[in-house]
Design a protein around this motif. Structure first.
Motif, PDB file in Angstrom:
ATOM      1  N   PRO A 141      26.154 -19.254  -6.326  1.00  0.00           N
ATOM      2  CA  PRO A 141      25.056 -18.311  -6.569  1.00  0.00           C
ATOM      3  C   PRO A 141      24.268 -18.062  -5.286  1.00  0.00           C
ATOM      4  O   PRO A 141      24.107 -18.952  -4.439  1.00  0.00           O
ATOM      5  CB  PRO A 141      24.196 -19.028  -7.610  1.00  0.00           C
ATOM      6  CG  PRO A 141      25.106 -20.016  -8.260  1.00  0.00           C
ATOM      7  CD  PRO A 141      26.050 -20.446  -7.187  1.00  0.00           C
ATOM      8  N   ALA A 142      23.777 -16.833  -5.142  1.00  0.00           N
ATOM      9  CA  ALA A 142      23.004 -16.453  -3.961  1.00  0.00           C
ATOM     10  C   ALA A 142      21.899 -15.505  -4.391  1.00  0.00           C
ATOM     11  O   ALA A 142      21.909 -14.971  -5.501  1.00  0.00           O
ATOM     12  CB  ALA A 142      23.905 -15.784  -2.925  1.00  0.00           C
ATOM     13  N   VAL A 143      20.933 -15.293  -3.494  1.00  0.00           N
ATOM     14  CA  VAL A 143      19.876 -14.313  -3.733  1.00  0.00           C
ATOM     15  C   VAL A 143      19.793 -13.409  -2.507  1.00  0.00           C
ATOM     16  O   VAL A 143      19.712 -13.883  -1.376  1.00  0.00           O
ATOM     17  CB  VAL A 143      18.517 -14.987  -4.034  1.00  0.00           C
ATOM     18  CG1 VAL A 143      18.063 -15.890  -2.900  1.00  0.00           C
ATOM     19  CG2 VAL A 143      17.457 -13.943  -4.348  1.00  0.00           C
ATOM     20  N   ASP A 144      19.860 -12.102  -2.759  1.00  0.00           N
ATOM     21  CA  ASP A 144      19.839 -11.118  -1.668  1.00  0.00           C
ATOM     22  C   ASP A 144      19.289  -9.806  -2.197  1.00  0.00           C
ATOM     23  O   ASP A 144      19.267  -9.549  -3.403  1.00  0.00           O
ATOM     24  CB  ASP A 144      21.259 -10.863  -1.135  1.00  0.00           C
ATOM     25  CG  ASP A 144      21.813 -12.030  -0.348  1.00  0.00           C
ATOM     26  OD1 ASP A 144      21.240 -12.354   0.718  1.00  0.00           O
ATOM     27  OD2 ASP A 144      22.820 -12.610  -0.785  1.00  0.00           O
ATOM     28  N   LYS A 145      18.890  -8.945  -1.269  1.00  0.00           N
ATOM     29  CA  LYS A 145      18.648  -7.559  -1.634  1.00  0.00           C
ATOM     30  C   LYS A 145      19.987  -6.933  -2.001  1.00  0.00           C
ATOM     31  O   LYS A 145      21.013  -7.261  -1.386  1.00  0.00           O
ATOM     32  CB  LYS A 145      17.995  -6.814  -0.473  1.00  0.00           C
ATOM     33  CG  LYS A 145      16.588  -7.320  -0.150  1.00  0.00           C
ATOM     34  CD  LYS A 145      15.930  -6.475   0.910  1.00  0.00           C
ATOM     35  CE  LYS A 145      14.547  -7.025   1.262  1.00  0.00           C
ATOM     36  NZ  LYS A 145      13.655  -7.085   0.085  1.00  0.00           N
ATOM     37  N   PRO A 146      20.028  -6.047  -2.985  1.00  0.00           N
ATOM     38  CA  PRO A 146      21.315  -5.497  -3.414  1.00  0.00           C
ATOM     39  C   PRO A 146      22.143  -4.906  -2.280  1.00  0.00           C
ATOM     40  O   PRO A 146      23.369  -5.073  -2.243  1.00  0.00           O
ATOM     41  CB  PRO A 146      20.909  -4.428  -4.432  1.00  0.00           C
ATOM     42  CG  PRO A 146      19.592  -4.873  -4.936  1.00  0.00           C
ATOM     43  CD  PRO A 146      18.910  -5.552  -3.799  1.00  0.00           C
ATOM     44  N   ALA A 147      21.487  -4.251  -1.324  1.00  0.00           N
ATOM     45  CA  ALA A 147      22.220  -3.636  -0.220  1.00  0.00           C
ATOM     46  C   ALA A 147      22.860  -4.672   0.700  1.00  0.00           C
ATOM     47  O   ALA A 147      23.765  -4.340   1.474  1.00  0.00           O
ATOM     48  CB  ALA A 147      21.289  -2.723   0.578  1.00  0.00           C
ATOM     49  N   GLU A 148      22.386  -5.933   0.619  1.00  0.00           N
ATOM     50  CA  GLU A 148      22.933  -6.987   1.471  1.00  0.00           C
ATOM     51  C   GLU A 148      24.121  -7.688   0.833  1.00  0.00           C
ATOM     52  O   GLU A 148      24.811  -8.470   1.483  1.00  0.00           O
ATOM     53  CB  GLU A 148      21.832  -8.000   1.798  1.00  0.00           C
ATOM     54  CG  GLU A 148      20.705  -7.411   2.631  1.00  0.00           C
ATOM     55  CD  GLU A 148      19.519  -8.349   2.779  1.00  0.00           C
ATOM     56  OE1 GLU A 148      19.517  -9.408   2.113  1.00  0.00           O
ATOM     57  OE2 GLU A 148      18.597  -8.015   3.538  1.00  0.00           O
ATOM     58  N   VAL A 149      24.365  -7.436  -0.461  1.00  0.00           N
ATOM     59  CA  VAL A 149      25.575  -7.955  -1.107  1.00  0.00           C
ATOM     60  C   VAL A 149      26.764  -7.204  -0.506  1.00  0.00           C
ATOM     61  O   VAL A 149      26.702  -5.981  -0.332  1.00  0.00           O
ATOM     62  CB  VAL A 149      25.514  -7.738  -2.636  1.00  0.00           C
ATOM     63  CG1 VAL A 149      26.796  -8.228  -3.298  1.00  0.00           C
ATOM     64  CG2 VAL A 149      24.301  -8.456  -3.215  1.00  0.00           C
ATOM     65  N   PRO A 150      27.857  -7.902  -0.146  1.00  0.00           N
ATOM     66  CA  PRO A 150      28.991  -7.207   0.479  1.00  0.00           C
ATOM     67  C   PRO A 150      29.425  -5.987  -0.323  1.00  0.00           C
ATOM     68  O   PRO A 150      29.471  -6.011  -1.555  1.00  0.00           O
ATOM     69  CB  PRO A 150      30.073  -8.283   0.517  1.00  0.00           C
ATOM     70  CG  PRO A 150      29.315  -9.573   0.576  1.00  0.00           C
ATOM     71  CD  PRO A 150      28.087  -9.351  -0.245  1.00  0.00           C
ATOM     72  N   GLU A 151      29.751  -4.916   0.389  1.00  0.00           N
ATOM     73  CA  GLU A 151      30.069  -3.648  -0.269  1.00  0.00           C
ATOM     74  C   GLU A 151      31.220  -3.787  -1.252  1.00  0.00           C
ATOM     75  O   GLU A 151      31.188  -3.220  -2.358  1.00  0.00           O
ATOM     76  CB  GLU A 151      30.400  -2.590   0.771  1.00  0.00           C
ATOM     77  CG  GLU A 151      30.650  -1.212   0.175  1.00  0.00           C
ATOM     78  CD  GLU A 151      30.892  -0.159   1.232  1.00  0.00           C
ATOM     79  OE1 GLU A 151      31.143   1.005   0.846  1.00  0.00           O
ATOM     80  OE2 GLU A 151      30.833  -0.487   2.432  1.00  0.00           O
ATOM     81  N   ALA A 152      32.260  -4.545  -0.876  1.00  0.00           N
ATOM     82  CA  ALA A 152      33.405  -4.707  -1.773  1.00  0.00           C
ATOM     83  C   ALA A 152      33.001  -5.399  -3.062  1.00  0.00           C
ATOM     84  O   ALA A 152      33.561  -5.122  -4.134  1.00  0.00           O
ATOM     85  CB  ALA A 152      34.507  -5.499  -1.068  1.00  0.00           C
ATOM     86  N   VAL A 153      32.022  -6.296  -2.993  1.00  0.00           N
ATOM     87  CA  VAL A 153      31.546  -6.999  -4.177  1.00  0.00           C
ATOM     88  C   VAL A 153      30.709  -6.059  -5.040  1.00  0.00           C
ATOM     89  O   VAL A 153      30.805  -6.072  -6.275  1.00  0.00           O
ATOM     90  CB  VAL A 153      30.734  -8.248  -3.778  1.00  0.00           C
ATOM     91  CG1 VAL A 153      30.180  -8.948  -5.006  1.00  0.00           C
ATOM     92  CG2 VAL A 153      31.602  -9.204  -2.969  1.00  0.00           C
ATOM     93  N   ARG A 154      29.898  -5.215  -4.416  1.00  0.00           N
ATOM     94  CA  ARG A 154      29.058  -4.284  -5.170  1.00  0.00           C
ATOM     95  C   ARG A 154      29.880  -3.262  -5.961  1.00  0.00           C
ATOM     96  O   ARG A 154      29.388  -2.673  -6.913  1.00  0.00           O
ATOM     97  CB  ARG A 154      28.108  -3.548  -4.224  1.00  0.00           C
ATOM     98  CG  ARG A 154      26.972  -4.415  -3.725  1.00  0.00           C
ATOM     99  CD  ARG A 154      25.915  -3.615  -3.011  1.00  0.00           C
ATOM    100  NE  ARG A 154      26.200  -3.425  -1.591  1.00  0.00           N
ATOM    101  CZ  ARG A 154      26.431  -2.259  -1.018  1.00  0.00           C
ATOM    102  NH1 ARG A 154      26.438  -1.147  -1.747  1.00  0.00           N
ATOM    103  NH2 ARG A 154      26.653  -2.177   0.269  1.00  0.00           N
ATOM    104  N   GLU A 155      31.121  -3.055  -5.561  1.00  0.00           N
ATOM    105  CA  GLU A 155      31.983  -2.098  -6.260  1.00  0.00           C
ATOM    106  C   GLU A 155      32.644  -2.699  -7.500  1.00  0.00           C
ATOM    107  O   GLU A 155      33.311  -1.987  -8.257  1.00  0.00           O
ATOM    108  CB  GLU A 155      33.062  -1.578  -5.305  1.00  0.00           C
ATOM    109  CG  GLU A 155      32.532  -0.649  -4.229  1.00  0.00           C
ATOM    110  CD  GLU A 155      31.902   0.621  -4.815  1.00  0.00           C
ATOM    111  OE1 GLU A 155      32.483   1.177  -5.770  1.00  0.00           O
ATOM    112  OE2 GLU A 155      30.831   1.023  -4.328  1.00  0.00           O
ATOM    113  N   LEU A 156      32.460  -4.001  -7.721  1.00  0.00           N
ATOM    114  CA  LEU A 156      33.071  -4.642  -8.883  1.00  0.00           C
ATOM    115  C   LEU A 156      32.310  -4.296 -10.160  1.00  0.00           C
ATOM    116  O   LEU A 156      31.113  -3.986 -10.112  1.00  0.00           O
ATOM    117  CB  LEU A 156      33.071  -6.164  -8.707  1.00  0.00           C
ATOM    118  CG  LEU A 156      33.954  -6.741  -7.597  1.00  0.00           C
ATOM    119  CD1 LEU A 156      33.694  -8.236  -7.458  1.00  0.00           C
ATOM    120  CD2 LEU A 156      35.427  -6.473  -7.886  1.00  0.00           C
TER     121      LEU A 156
END
Length: 238
Positions: A141-156
């Motif tokens: 688990p991690a905490v980040d701003k959404p834009a800082e989550v890797p792009e490939a992960v954000r597409e899931l």
């Protein structure tokens, strides 16, 4: 076996009773600001509906977050207090794991992102692989701003309130917003049966909003000299 499960890491206050084979009853209320007031009444309701007396509970399972400090703490303290009073073990389950497990049980296959509201314009998140009705964590688990989550992960495909809050960054929604204690209880029963380590350690991931004030800074030599001069002038005027 009677497992009393609860989670207060997301916007839902959720409780359930599981008999080792199936969920007997679940109670959910969405209110991110009233965990303290609502949790105890829900526990009473769910045990009555499940036909389970407090002395019949053999295990307590609790979501360990990540989640906002105050809400998460309510569930953890309640679970530990109940377990201590009854003399039964308490087991911790990562709340993101419970959301991923619910998605897998609902038929999701392949990789999955779970992203929940961390406030401060951030999300708590983790990546999973779902197969055969269960979910395997691929990241911590991690905490980040959404834009800082890797792009490939954000597409899931994404479970949790992240896509609701940040649809432009998390565009692929899985219809699961908050933790359900029934899914958490089912996952806990599975892990208890396999002897999985289940520590009850809160996953705060960052310091609480309320913090002790910092210690006052030491005066510089120039400030100390000015103070002595001011004191001497004050004494001379007396």
């Amino acid at each position: 076996m009677r497992v009393l499960a609860m989670d207060t890491a997301t916007s839902a206050i959720t409780v359930a009773v599981h008999d080792g084979e199936q969920v007997l009853d679940v109670r959910n209320t969405v209110d991110p600001r009233r965990h303290t007031e609502l949790l105890a009444p829900l526990l009473i309701e769910v045990m009555e509906a499940a036909g389970t007396a407090p002395d019949e509970v053999t295990h307590v399972a609790v979501g360990t977050g990540p989640g906002p400090f105050t809400g998460l703490r309510v569930g953890l303290v309640t679970a530990q207090t109940f377990a201590h009073a009854r003399g039964v073990p308490v087991r911790g389950v990562c709340s993101l794991d419970a959301l991923a497990s619910a998605a897998a049980a609902g038929g999701h296959k392949g990789e999955l992102l779970v992203a929940t509201d961390a406030r401060r314009k951030e999300v708590y998140w983790a990546r999973y692989r779902c197969a055969g009705g269960s979910a395997e964590a691929l990241t911590d688990p991690a905490v980040d701003k959404p834009a800082e989550v890797p792009e490939a992960v954000r597409e899931l495909p994404t479970a949790g309130r992240g896509p609701l809050l940040y649809p432009e960054l998390l565009p692929h929604t899985v219809d699961l917003l908050d933790v359900d204690a029934g899914a958490l209880a089912t996952l806990a029963v599975r892990r208890i049966a396999t002897g999985t380590d289940m520590p009850v350690e809160p996953l705060y991931l960052r310091r609480p909003d309320a913090a002790a004030p910092a210690a006052p800074k030491s005066a510089t030599p120039r400030q100390q000299q000015r103070r002595r001069r001011d004191q001497q002038q004050a004494q001379a005027q007396q």
